[in-house]
Design a protein around this motif. Structure first.
Motif, PDB file in Angstrom:
ATOM      1  N   SER A 119       1.044  -1.243   0.066  1.00  0.00           N
ATOM      2  CA  SER A 119      -0.045  -0.180  -0.374  1.00  0.00           C
ATOM      3  C   SER A 119       0.814   1.408  -0.086  1.00  0.00           C
ATOM      4  O   SER A 119       0.055   2.160  -1.058  1.00  0.00           O
ATOM      5  N   ASP A 162      -5.443  -1.423  -5.490  1.00  0.00           N
ATOM      6  CA  ASP A 162      -4.721  -2.198  -3.816  1.00  0.00           C
ATOM      7  C   ASP A 162      -5.430  -3.532  -3.604  1.00  0.00           C
ATOM      8  O   ASP A 162      -6.427  -2.903  -2.430  1.00  0.00           O
ATOM      9  N   GLU A 163      -4.962  -4.566  -2.886  1.00  0.00           N
ATOM     10  CA  GLU A 163      -5.603  -5.577  -3.016  1.00  0.00           C
ATOM     11  C   GLU A 163      -7.118  -5.970  -3.176  1.00  0.00           C
ATOM     12  O   GLU A 163      -8.532  -6.064  -2.384  1.00  0.00           O
TER      13      GLU A 163
HETATM   14 MG    MG Z   1      -1.625  -2.903   1.709  1.00  0.00          MG
END
Ligand code: MG
Ligand code: ADP
Length: 211
Positions: A45, A158-159
């Motif tokens: 992140s 992000d994921e």
């Molecule tokens: Mg993360």
């Protein structure tokens, strides 16, 4: 497009410095799907925040189209994020009182483009629904449509599949890949099976690129 040169991000953990990213060299090329793979806490992140100008590096440089992001003022950085970049996060953040279509329009853009995107994401018959009337995978596809509206030059994810089952995760990645037009896609994840269609994958461990 984006060049990170020996970039670091240090957090202050109650007086003790914590390196979330350390001396990362990385290039995001035009139009590519770049996957960044790493376990939880490896700095994924943080690296996305640096590449997208959400955070200013503690050391090193990030350049977008040749220009140092650190040299831009807050307004320029905000403009960059609004016009040139699109974002998708782990949790599908949608406004609960707005329909799917209205949520897509929040990022600014035309109604017909938003409707076209929902169509491409197989959501046209659900455009009028509120978020709680959609499944998790459908909600995340609304977020994909919102991120792609306005044809950003770079989409950061992000994921984006972490809250989904495998099949829905794969679907969301396919939708992102197929519908991003000529833009680059930078996706971080801990799940290598989500990066099978990536053009390039780099690995992150303890804030450093390992390959
Ligand atoms: Mg993360
Ligand atoms: P990932 O997304 O791969 O899980 P993060 O970028 O969120 O990793 O975090 C990387 C490292 O930085 C972790 O060790 C985390 O504990 C630390 N970290 C993240 N945010 C903060 C913060 N606000 N203050 C202190 N440490 C932080």
């Amino acid at each position: 497009m984006i060049e990170a040169c020996s970039v670091s991000l240090v957090y202050d953990d109650h007086g003790k410095p914590v390196y979330a990213c350390k001396d990362v060299d990385l290039e995001v090329r035009e139009g590519e799907f770049l996957g960044i793979l790493g376990p939880s806490g490896s700095g994924k992140s943080s690296l996305l925040y640096l590449l997208s100008g959400l955070k200013v590096p503690s050391g090193g440089d990030v350049r977008y189209l040749g220009r140092r992001i650190a040299d831009m003022n807050d307004e320029e950085r905000a403009g960059l994020r609004l016009r040139d970049f699109g974002f998708i996060f782990q949790q599908p953040f949608l406004l609960g009182y707005l329909t799917a279509l209205e949520n897509v329009l929040v990022s600014g853009g035309g109604r017909s483009q938003a409707a076209d995107l929902l169509d491409l994401l197989a959501l046209s018959d659900k455009a009028h629904r509120l978020p709680h009337e959609l499944s998790g995978g459908e909600r995340q596809r609304v977020c994909v449509a919102r991120a792609l509206l306005g044809q950003p030059k770079v989409v950061f994810a992000d994921e984006p599949t972490a809250a989904l089952d495998h099949a829905n995760g794969v679907h969301v990645v396919k939708m992102l890949k197929r519908n991003r037009g000529t833009g680059s896609l930078v996706m971080v994840t801990h799940d290598p099976t989500m990066l099978e269609e990536a053009d390039r994958v780099i690995r992150l461990a303890d804030g450093m690129v390992t390959e």
